[in-house]
Design an enzyme around this catalytic site. Structure first.
Site: not given
Length: 337
Positions: A52, A57, A176, A205, A215, A228, A280
């Site tokens: 995808d 992007y 989606q 997501g 992590k 983020r 992702g």
């Protein structure tokens, strides 16, 4: 790998798909093309056949990387390329929604060139465009479908009401939608509608921007150009609550001999209406845990335990944003007046 027919389309897809947003670098602190190509090849080796991507992007970069990786690999007919349409941008990296006939006709040719292919397997409208009638957008994608330039018609982030309008004028094979353990607000609405009408779904997501990888810690920091650094999931007391939930979920996952990422993806795959969970990655190592997310199931008892963990730990959840995604053309024009 597990495979499924995508809704009422003719596509057979892996239940885990590769998400390439971060490969484009934009909003993710840059990119490394060699690592991204290696990640795509690793995904294919793992049995992932759905990749995808989207023009926005990296403003074409992600599509170009996907195209280059697949050209190096060959066997185009074994890969399901899912890309998107309906966003426009300028040289200042301002992005807005544009799903008009003219924009779609321009974008399909640009995407085909960047992806080095003569057809796209799944073509998705990235965000609903309030300035363009849904019927206009649907009719144009239906025309591309009949021309053979696309094999299946998809949307992204559409509500049940918007899907209902679409289906009056054109086929709809997929939607989606956002879904993860921490953001499950669409399960009873859009996902339920898709399940009831045999419309496939892809989840974006799925790992909550990396929060569910296990992590990220309280000491983790993000560069300013990483989304983020501003996202409420990663800020203040709320961040501490979500991290505490991750620790409890890790313990539950360990009972299955799994990681929290594998548990989180398995949970998504077991929700009603879910066809494909997007994972992702922009480095091959970020796919190391994929195999452990398939071929097993959570018990009903543990699904209930997960619900209790979330309810007990996250007392101030991040509410779904009323407005997500880029602005409409009219909104952007109003801001610049």
């Amino acid at each position: 790998m597990e495979y499924v027919k995508l809704g009422n389309s003719d596509l057979t897809v892996s239940r885990i798909g590769l998400g390439t947003w971060a490969m484009g670098g934009w909003m993710w602190g840059g990119t490394d093309e060699a690592q991204a190509i290696a990640a795509i090849h690793r995904a294919l080796d793992l049995g992932i056949n759905l990749i995808d991507t989207a023009p926005v992007y990296g403003f074409g970069l992600s599509e170009e990387i996907v195209g280059k990786a697949l050209a190096e690999r060959g066997r185009r007919d074994e890969v399901v390329i899912a890309t998107k349409v309906g966003l426009e941008w300028d040289d200042r990296q301002r992005v807005w929604r544009n799903a008009t006939r003219a924009r779609i006709r321009q974008e399909i040719e640009d995407s085909l060139r960047r992806l080095r292919t003569d057809y796209i397997d799944l073509y998705q409208v990235h965000w609903p465009d309030p300035d363009t009638p849904i019927e206009e957008t649907a009719e144009e994608l239906h025309r591309l479908y009949k021309e053979g330039k696309i094999r299946a018609i998809g949307v992204s982030n559409y509500t049940p009401e918007q899907m209902e309008v679409w289906r009056q004028v054109a086929p709809l094979h997929s939607n989606q939608l956002q879904l993860n353990l921490f953001q499950a607000h669409l399960l009873d609405t859009a996902f339920a509608y898709c399940a009831d009408h045999d419309i496939g779904t892809l989840t974006w997501g799925t790992l909550a921007h990396g929060l569910l990888t296990g992590k990220i810690t309280a000491d983790t920091t993000f560069p300013e150009n990483d989304l983020r650094s501003r996202h409420p999931l990663f800020k203040g007391e709320r961040s501490r609550q979500y991290l505490a939930a991750v620790e409890r979920l890790k313990a539950l996952a360990a009972e299955y001999g799994k990681t929290v990422a594998q548990l989180a993806v398995r949970w998504v795959l077991e929700q009603r209406g879910v066809s494909v969970a997007l994972w992702g990655a922009r480095r091959p190592q970020q796919l190391d845990e994929v195999e452990g997310a398939v071929g097993w199931a959570l018990s009903a008892e543990d699904l209930a335990r997960i619900r209790r963990i979330l309810d007990e730990t996250i007392t101030d959840p991040v509410e779904p944003r009323k407005k997500q995604g880029p602005p409409a053309r009219s909104e952007l024009a109003a801001k610049t007046e």
